[in-house]
Design a protein around this motif. Structure first.
Motif, PDB file in Angstrom:
ATOM      1  N   CYS A  42       0.883  -0.909   0.041  1.00 57.37           N
ATOM      2  CA  CYS A  42      -0.094   0.074  -0.421  1.00 57.37           C
ATOM      3  C   CYS A  42       1.187   0.945   0.054  1.00 57.37           C
ATOM      4  N   GLU A  43       0.633   2.043  -0.487  1.00 58.47           N
ATOM      5  CA  GLU A  43       0.775   3.324  -0.111  1.00 58.47           C
ATOM      6  C   GLU A  43       1.702   4.183   0.932  1.00 58.47           C
ATOM      7  N   SER A  44       2.402   4.197   1.223  1.00 55.72           N
ATOM      8  CA  SER A  44       2.932   4.485   3.330  1.00 55.72           C
ATOM      9  C   SER A  44       3.982   5.302   2.510  1.00 55.72           C
ATOM     10  N   PRO A  45       4.275   5.534   3.939  1.00 50.68           N
ATOM     11  CA  PRO A  45       6.209   6.375   3.787  1.00 50.68           C
ATOM     12  C   PRO A  45       7.015   5.357   4.262  1.00 50.68           C
ATOM     13  N   GLY A  46       7.741   5.572   3.634  1.00 50.39           N
ATOM     14  CA  GLY A  46       9.111   4.563   3.334  1.00 50.39           C
ATOM     15  C   GLY A  46      10.621   5.086   3.400  1.00 50.39           C
ATOM     16  N   GLY A  47      11.144   4.673   3.565  1.00 53.55           N
ATOM     17  CA  GLY A  47      13.395   4.393   2.976  1.00 53.55           C
ATOM     18  C   GLY A  47      14.290   4.001   3.024  1.00 53.55           C
ATOM     19  N   TRP A  48      13.415   2.511   1.776  1.00 57.94           N
ATOM     20  CA  TRP A  48      14.140   1.416   1.281  1.00 57.94           C
ATOM     21  C   TRP A  48      14.604   2.030   0.069  1.00 57.94           C
ATOM     22  N   ARG A  49      15.750   1.971  -0.739  1.00 56.49           N
ATOM     23  CA  ARG A  49      15.571   2.576  -2.509  1.00 56.49           C
ATOM     24  C   ARG A  49      14.983   1.345  -3.028  1.00 56.49           C
ATOM     25  N   ILE A  50      13.866   2.093  -4.319  1.00 50.64           N
ATOM     26  CA  ILE A  50      13.065   1.615  -4.593  1.00 50.64           C
ATOM     27  C   ILE A  50      13.739   1.287  -6.079  1.00 50.64           C
ATOM     28  N   ILE A  51      13.567   0.456  -6.530  1.00 46.26           N
ATOM     29  CA  ILE A  51      14.950  -0.225  -7.932  1.00 46.26           C
ATOM     30  C   ILE A  51      13.259  -0.765  -9.006  1.00 46.26           C
ATOM     31  N   GLY A  52      11.918  -0.891  -8.395  1.00 50.16           N
ATOM     32  CA  GLY A  52      10.924  -1.544  -9.990  1.00 50.16           C
ATOM     33  C   GLY A  52       9.296  -0.819  -9.122  1.00 50.16           C
ATOM     34  N   ALA A  53       8.875  -1.799  -9.793  1.00 52.11           N
ATOM     35  CA  ALA A  53       7.178  -2.114  -9.840  1.00 52.11           C
ATOM     36  C   ALA A  53       6.902  -3.243  -9.884  1.00 52.11           C
ATOM     37  N   CYS A  54       6.032  -3.503  -9.122  1.00 55.58           N
ATOM     38  CA  CYS A  54       5.034  -4.460  -9.337  1.00 55.58           C
ATOM     39  C   CYS A  54       3.591  -4.632  -9.329  1.00 55.58           C
ATOM     40  N   PRO A  55       3.005  -5.478 -10.095  1.00 57.09           N
ATOM     41  CA  PRO A  55       1.935  -5.188 -10.950  1.00 57.09           C
ATOM     42  C   PRO A  55       0.980  -5.381  -9.396  1.00 57.09           C
ATOM     43  N   VAL A  56       1.069  -6.726  -9.227  1.00 58.35           N
ATOM     44  CA  VAL A  56       0.676  -7.630  -8.777  1.00 58.35           C
ATOM     45  C   VAL A  56      -0.049  -7.083  -7.227  1.00 58.35           C
ATOM     46  N   THR A  57      -1.297  -6.812  -7.115  1.00 57.29           N
ATOM     47  CA  THR A  57      -1.848  -6.813  -5.616  1.00 57.29           C
ATOM     48  C   THR A  57      -1.088  -8.056  -4.687  1.00 57.29           C
ATOM     49  N   LEU A  58      -1.079  -7.147  -3.598  1.00 54.53           N
ATOM     50  CA  LEU A  58      -0.395  -7.730  -2.307  1.00 54.53           C
ATOM     51  C   LEU A  58      -1.357  -8.338  -1.521  1.00 54.53           C
ATOM     52  N   PHE A  59      -2.281  -7.445  -1.159  1.00 52.58           N
ATOM     53  CA  PHE A  59      -3.076  -7.418   0.336  1.00 52.58           C
ATOM     54  C   PHE A  59      -4.707  -6.750  -0.098  1.00 52.58           C
ATOM     55  N   ASP A  60      -5.730  -7.724   0.132  1.00 58.57           N
ATOM     56  CA  ASP A  60      -6.856  -7.328  -0.728  1.00 58.57           C
ATOM     57  C   ASP A  60      -8.330  -7.222   0.510  1.00 58.57           C
ATOM     58  N   LEU A  61      -8.603  -7.011   0.963  1.00 59.89           N
ATOM     59  CA  LEU A  61      -9.466  -7.306   2.522  1.00 59.89           C
ATOM     60  C   LEU A  61     -10.112  -8.191   1.657  1.00 59.89           C
ATOM     61  N   ALA A  62     -10.887  -8.474   0.782  1.00 60.21           N
ATOM     62  CA  ALA A  62     -11.892  -9.367   0.127  1.00 60.21           C
ATOM     63  C   ALA A  62     -11.222 -10.223   0.153  1.00 60.21           C
ATOM     64  N   ALA A  63     -10.451 -11.196   0.251  1.00 56.73           N
ATOM     65  CA  ALA A  63      -9.351 -12.024  -0.912  1.00 56.73           C
ATOM     66  C   ALA A  63      -9.016 -12.697   1.271  1.00 56.73           C
ATOM     67  N   THR A  64      -9.178 -13.943   0.749  1.00 56.89           N
ATOM     68  CA  THR A  64      -8.616 -14.953   1.892  1.00 56.89           C
ATOM     69  C   THR A  64      -7.749 -15.976   1.755  1.00 56.89           C
ATOM     70  N   PRO A  65      -6.837 -16.055   2.111  1.00 57.52           N
ATOM     71  CA  PRO A  65      -6.374 -14.881   3.125  1.00 57.52           C
ATOM     72  C   PRO A  65      -6.147 -13.772   2.635  1.00 57.52           C
ATOM     73  N   VAL A  66      -6.045 -12.458   3.152  1.00 59.10           N
ATOM     74  CA  VAL A  66      -5.860 -11.403   2.460  1.00 59.10           C
ATOM     75  C   VAL A  66      -4.926 -10.274   2.615  1.00 59.10           C
ATOM     76  N   SER A  67      -2.915 -10.943   3.039  1.00 55.64           N
ATOM     77  CA  SER A  67      -2.039 -11.363   1.516  1.00 55.64           C
ATOM     78  C   SER A  67      -1.865 -12.670   1.322  1.00 55.64           C
ATOM     79  N   THR A  68      -1.058 -12.104  -0.325  1.00 55.68           N
ATOM     80  CA  THR A  68      -0.531 -12.481  -0.936  1.00 55.68           C
ATOM     81  C   THR A  68       0.772 -13.555  -0.696  1.00 55.68           C
ATOM     82  N   LEU A  69       1.515 -12.872   0.279  1.00 55.10           N
ATOM     83  CA  LEU A  69       2.991 -13.190   1.009  1.00 55.10           C
ATOM     84  C   LEU A  69       2.522 -13.408   2.904  1.00 55.10           C
ATOM     85  N   ALA A  70       2.868 -14.897   2.436  1.00 54.26           N
ATOM     86  CA  ALA A  70       3.178 -15.742   4.265  1.00 54.26           C
ATOM     87  C   ALA A  70       4.126 -15.415   5.035  1.00 54.26           C
TER      88      ALA A  70
END
Lengths: 231, 310
Positions: A181-209
């Protein structure tokens, strides 16, 4: 394996292994977490695995410190002894597409310069090997992945960005992650991933565990756009 | 549908209940009222169950108008209340008729006031809670701070008058020159330099204006740990986090669920509430207590609150 047990505030207990992080240690922590959930049932309101820690949160007034300490001591010891002989669970690798391009990655060119390599070499290294998911948290769906190739080791930005866009693929120290999600952050950005990783309507809500294996795959602009990526 | 329209929403108003349980592992903050006693007091007055939500208002300055007649009560930080132009008391059930305006002025002390409306707020619960976690964009009316002209749906199930309770007189706002925060030492208590721990235990700190639902930054003698970051692990409510600049931050309801700064201990919940209501400039000191003392305090306060709510 040696460990310590102590309080984390007035309603949580924390177990910490004196051992560098490793997939083996994380799998032990996950096993301990499942065992604790089965044992403490509703008294346990939540539990969180860190790089080398397991924190058990109890519902108010249901933490019996002596009992929990004794149980943790006994269970952690028997699981860590038994674990030596257990094979790792075979989990499928999650593949995440990444558009590595300065148009979506403000730090890509300067970071390659800092590290004394070409942008291609940097992205090839980043997508070469699968990573292990050591911990989730910080923000919903955020997953700490390691361990980065030592040649990519990089400090955080001295002043964090106020706004890192959702999908930003970033590295810091020897870790990498995708900001769900959009947030503050101090890590270096090297790319963009178009896949949704957090979705309240999904089970589980997070893609990664925690415990997952994750690999990044370079994609071109057209694929990035077709997967819903935005420039 | 019964609604309440916020003609003026205030600077940081959110819908809050007791917060979420069991979402920390997913990276979602517990959220919940910064002053749970004030939340409970209002629920008790209106005969609400413990899961009903209120509007948490920081520093007052709210004006609201209902679509239908409703009963309401305001608890927490004491502020001047007006119904149209007539002054009405805090912590006392008032009837607001359709089209009348409730004005909540700036509080004379404390920070957080709670506006409870009979029947509660009928927003969509997320993980069994209506609490707003603005950073995650979860809960409340639209996931964020309430804005001017927002219209909040009210619940249909307004409890009958015979379930109303008297003001239980619970208060988390303390007028003291020095507010003592009792804390349970954590594992880094023994790992940090003894001189630093001595300063933490003996010196005075001041609440700064860098204070919100995520954490409250204190100012005092800088606690230089020399530690930039540690392996990330779970944070807990009240954790005294010491970033490299040496100004401790006490983590509150909307804290990030993982952290990597040194944490010598965590303030017990009951003192977190007092800290939440403390204004910038308030002097505080830390006092270490044993886990057993913390448990005793929790039991005693639990019984005290239960008695008052009878």
């Amino acid at each position: 394996m040696s460990f310590t047990i102590g309080p984390a505030g007035d309603t949580a207990m924390r177990l910490s292994f004196q051992e560098p992080p490793s997939p083996r240690l994380t799998r032990l922590l996950l096993q301990l977490q499942r065992t604790a959930q089965d044992y403490f049932l509703n008294a346990l309101s939540d539990s969180v695995v860190g790089y080398a820690t397991l924190t058990l949160f109890f519902t108010p007034l249901s933490l019996q410190r002596d009992q929990v300490t004794a149980w943790l001591e006994k269970t952690a010891r028997s699981l860590s002894d038994a674990q030596e002989t257990h094979a790792a669970d075979s989990k499928e690798t999650v593949v995440l597409p990444v558009f590595y391009d300065p148009a979506v990655a403000p730090d890509l060119v300067t970071l390659a310069d800092d590290l004394g390599m070409t942008v291609d070499a940097l992205t090839t290294l980043h997508s070469a090997t699968p990573y292990f998911a050591y911990a989730t948290g910080f923000a919903p769906g955020f997953c700490y992945l390691g361990t980065l190739d030592p040649r990519l080791k990089t400090p955080r930005l001295s002043t964090p960005r106020q706004r890192v866009p959702a999908g930003a693929v970033a590295i810091a120290d020897q870790q990498t992650a995708v900001y769900p999600c959009e947030s503050p952050g101090g890590w270096r950005i090297i790319g963009a991933c178009p896949v949704t990783l957090f979705d309240l309507a999904a089970t589980p809500v997070s893609t990664l565990a925690v415990g997952d294996s994750v690999r990044f795959e370079a994609i071109d602009e057209q694929t990035y756009r077709s997967l819903g990526g935005q420039l | 549908m019964r609604t309440l329209t916020l003609d003026k929403a205030g600077i940081a108003s959110t819908i809050q209940d007791g917060g979420r349980l069991g979402t920390l592992h997913a990276g979602i903050a517990a959220a919940g009222a910064m002053d749970p006693l004030a939340l409970k007091a209002g629920q008790h007055c209106l005969g609400h169950h413990a899961g009903e939500a209120a509007i948490e208002i920081a520093y007052g300055n709210v004006r609201a108008t209902p679509s239908h007649d409703c009963a309401l009560v305001v608890t927490g930080a004491p502020a001047m209340l007006l119904i149209d132009n007539e002054s009405v008391p805090m912590r006392s059930i008032q009837t607001l008729s359709a089209g009348q305006t409730l004005t909540i002025g700036p509080p004379s002390e404390g920070i957080y006031s709670y506006l409870h409306v009979s029947g509660g707020f009928d927003t969509q619960p997320i993980f069994n809670s209506r609490s707003t976690a603005p950073r995650e964009g979860i809960g409340g009316l639209h996931g964020g701070y309430l804005r001017d002209q927002d219209t909040v749906p009210l619940g249909d199930g307004a409890p009958p008058i015979d379930t109303y309770g008297a003001d239980p007189g619970l208060c988390s706002i303390e007028q003291r020159a020095v507010l003592t925060l009792r804390y349970v030492p954590g594992y880094q208590y023994d790992e940090l330099a003894p001189a630093l721990i001595q300063r933490l235990n003996e010196d005075h700190f001041e609440v700064t204006s860098k204070a919100n639902r995520m954490g409250i930054t204190l100012n005092g003698p800088p606690l230089k740990t020399g530690v930039e970051s540690l392996l990330s692990e779970a944070t807990c409510q009240g954790a005294i986090q010491i970033p490299p600049d040496g100004n401790p931050i006490v983590l509150m309801k909307d804290r990030q669920t993982m952290g990597g700064y040194p944490i010598p201990g965590a303030v017990i919940e009951s003192d977190c509430v007092r800290l939440a209501q403390a204004r910038p400039g308030q002097t505080i000191r830390f006092a270490a207590c044993t886990p057993q003392e913390a448990d005793n305090i929790r039991w005693l306060e639990h019984h005290y609150v239960e008695t008052r709510l009878r």
